[in-house]
Scaffold this motif. Structure first.
Motif, short mmCIF file in Angstrom:
data_model
loop_
_atom_site.label_atom_id
_atom_site.label_comp_id
_atom_site.label_asym_id
_atom_site.label_seq_id
_atom_site.Cartn_x
_atom_site.Cartn_y
_atom_site.Cartn_z
N ASP A 1 52.04 17.04 93.70
CA ASP A 1 51.51 17.71 92.51
C ASP A 1 52.63 18.41 91.74
OD1 ASP A 1 49.00 16.85 93.26
OD2 ASP A 1 48.36 18.78 94.07
N THR A 2 53.54 19.03 92.46
CA THR A 2 54.68 19.69 91.82
C THR A 2 55.59 18.67 91.14
OG1 THR A 2 54.65 21.60 93.31
CG2 THR A 2 56.75 21.08 92.24
N LEU A 3 55.85 17.56 91.82
CA LEU A 3 56.69 16.52 91.22
C LEU A 3 56.11 16.05 89.89
CD1 LEU A 3 57.55 14.35 94.37
CD2 LEU A 3 59.16 15.72 93.03
N LEU A 4 54.82 15.80 89.86
CA LEU A 4 54.20 15.33 88.62
C LEU A 4 54.25 16.41 87.54
CD1 LEU A 4 51.10 13.44 90.07
CD2 LEU A 4 53.17 12.43 89.07
N ALA A 5 54.16 17.67 87.97
CA ALA A 5 54.17 18.76 86.99
C ALA A 5 55.55 18.94 86.36
CB ALA A 5 53.73 20.06 87.66
N VAL A 6 56.62 18.76 87.15
CA VAL A 6 57.96 19.04 86.62
C VAL A 6 58.61 17.81 85.98
CG1 VAL A 6 58.32 20.89 88.29
CG2 VAL A 6 59.17 18.59 88.82
N GLY A 7 58.21 16.61 86.41
CA GLY A 7 58.77 15.39 85.85
C GLY A 7 59.99 14.89 86.58
N PRO A 8 60.36 13.63 86.35
CA PRO A 8 61.42 12.98 87.13
C PRO A 8 62.81 13.58 86.96
CG PRO A 8 60.78 11.61 85.27
CD PRO A 8 59.78 12.72 85.35
N GLY A 9 63.08 14.18 85.81
CA GLY A 9 64.43 14.67 85.55
C GLY A 9 64.66 16.12 85.94
N ALA A 10 63.65 16.76 86.52
CA ALA A 10 63.78 18.17 86.86
C ALA A 10 64.90 18.40 87.87
CB ALA A 10 62.47 18.71 87.42
N ASP B 1 65.14 11.50 92.33
CA ASP B 1 66.04 11.17 93.44
C ASP B 1 65.51 11.75 94.75
OD1 ASP B 1 67.98 9.89 91.80
OD2 ASP B 1 68.79 11.85 91.25
N LEU B 2 65.01 12.97 94.69
CA LEU B 2 64.50 13.62 95.90
C LEU B 2 63.24 12.92 96.38
CD1 LEU B 2 65.14 15.89 97.83
CD2 LEU B 2 63.83 17.45 96.37
N ALA B 3 62.38 12.52 95.45
CA ALA B 3 61.18 11.76 95.82
C ALA B 3 61.57 10.43 96.47
CB ALA B 3 60.31 11.51 94.59
N ALA B 4 62.58 9.77 95.93
CA ALA B 4 63.05 8.51 96.50
C ALA B 4 63.59 8.73 97.91
CB ALA B 4 64.12 7.90 95.61
N HIS B 5 64.29 9.83 98.13
CA HIS B 5 64.79 10.17 99.46
C HIS B 5 63.65 10.27 100.46
CE1 HIS B 5 66.68 12.45 102.72
NE2 HIS B 5 65.76 13.38 102.54
N ALA C 1 64.19 5.30 93.15
CA ALA C 1 64.25 6.31 92.09
C ALA C 1 64.06 5.70 90.71
CB ALA C 1 65.58 7.06 92.16
N ALA C 2 64.41 4.41 90.56
CA ALA C 2 64.30 3.74 89.26
C ALA C 2 62.88 3.29 88.95
CB ALA C 2 65.25 2.54 89.22
N ARG C 3 61.99 3.36 89.90
CA ARG C 3 60.61 2.94 89.65
C ARG C 3 59.92 3.91 88.69
NH1 ARG C 3 57.66 0.47 95.03
NH2 ARG C 3 59.40 -0.80 95.80
N PRO C 4 58.85 3.46 88.04
CA PRO C 4 58.08 4.40 87.21
C PRO C 4 57.69 5.62 88.04
CG PRO C 4 57.35 2.16 86.84
CD PRO C 4 58.30 2.09 88.00
N PHE C 5 57.87 6.81 87.48
CA PHE C 5 57.71 8.02 88.27
C PHE C 5 56.33 8.17 88.90
CE2 PHE C 5 57.71 12.79 88.69
CZ PHE C 5 58.67 12.82 89.69
N PRO C 6 55.23 7.90 88.19
CA PRO C 6 53.92 8.02 88.85
C PRO C 6 53.80 7.08 90.06
CG PRO C 6 53.64 7.94 86.48
CD PRO C 6 55.08 7.60 86.75
N LEU D 1 53.90 6.66 96.11
CA LEU D 1 54.49 6.25 97.38
C LEU D 1 54.75 7.46 98.28
CD1 LEU D 1 57.07 3.51 96.29
CD2 LEU D 1 54.97 3.16 97.60
N VAL D 2 55.24 8.54 97.69
CA VAL D 2 55.42 9.77 98.47
C VAL D 2 54.08 10.25 99.01
CG1 VAL D 2 56.17 12.17 98.42
CG2 VAL D 2 57.44 10.46 97.12
N ARG D 3 53.07 10.26 98.15
CA ARG D 3 51.76 10.79 98.55
C ARG D 3 51.11 9.94 99.63
NH1 ARG D 3 48.73 14.47 95.68
NH2 ARG D 3 49.80 14.01 93.70
N SER D 4 51.32 8.65 99.61
CA SER D 4 50.68 7.78 100.61
C SER D 4 51.26 7.98 101.99
CB SER D 4 50.81 6.31 100.19
OG SER D 4 52.17 5.90 100.18
#
Length: 214
Positions: free
Chosen positions: A14-23, A34-38, A69-74, A79-82
């Protein structure tokens, strides 16, 4: 009973979606994407993990993470949420809590405190706080094993951990809530709300030392 890792994972997403990929994050130069991809690589690609320790394989790890990290952010956040795939032992709640709750907590804070401002952005439940204190209790001697000074971790309600025995340089006492002490142990002291006592020289020696799990 609440599945801690699952709750933390959902809150992180939820935080990731709120701040966006470039935060920005505390893992600079990594962005939120990048952190989500990690996290996704950690969950789903154990074949890439040797790149953390073996330099010849590091590029393969970096390439794999960059591809996520290059995938569409949603899609990446989904993938993180699953969470871990069906073949992973971490699909079991007790295993997930053991191996992923603290990792997710730290990376969630990496995003929440990515502005480098000190102090918490949320209030944790008593159960979450107890779980973080339990993890810190188990790992404190590992985190501070290379400290040149004694280290005592203390909470405002009087609980304490002797993380490293005193030395000729003296002992430093770090006081704060469990989550703040854990962030300090993980190398995020610049944003952790912790009171430090013990004298300027011992404190400087502690902060100059290589701490953490590495």
């Amino acid at each position: 009973m609440t599945h801690l890792a699952r709750s933390e994972r959902d809150a992180f997403c939820d935080t990731l979606l709120a701040v966006g990929p470039g935060a920005p994050t505390l893992c600079s130069p990594w962005s939120a994407a990048d952190l989500a991809a990690h996290v996704v690589v950690r969950d789903r690609r154990p074949d890439l993990a040797p790149g953390i320790w073996l330099p010849p394989l590091a590029q393969r790890l970096e390439d794999g993470q960059a591809a996520y990290a290059a995938r569409p952010f949603p899609e990446l956040v989904d993938l993180v949420r699953s969470g871990p795939p069906v073949w992973s032992p971490a699909r079991l709640a007790p295993v997930d809590d053991l191996v992923n709750f603290v990792e997710l907590f730290i990376h969630h804070e990496d995003v929440l405190r990515g502005d480098e401002q000190r102090g918490p952005r949320r209030v944790l439940s008593d159960r979450e706080s107890r779980a973080l204190w339990g993890s810190l209790s188990r790992l404190a001697r590992v985190f501070f094993r290379r400290s040149p000074v004694g280290v005592v971790l203390r909470t405002p309600d009087g609980r304490s951990i002797h993380a490293h025995g005193t030395t000729e340089l003296g002992t430093v006492v770090l006081q704060g809530r469990p989550e703040e002490l854990l962030l300090t142990a993980y190398g995020r002291r610049r944003v952790a709300e912790v009171e430090v006592t013990g004298g300027s020289e011992p404190v400087a020696a502690l902060w100059d030392a290589p701490l953490g799990l590495a």
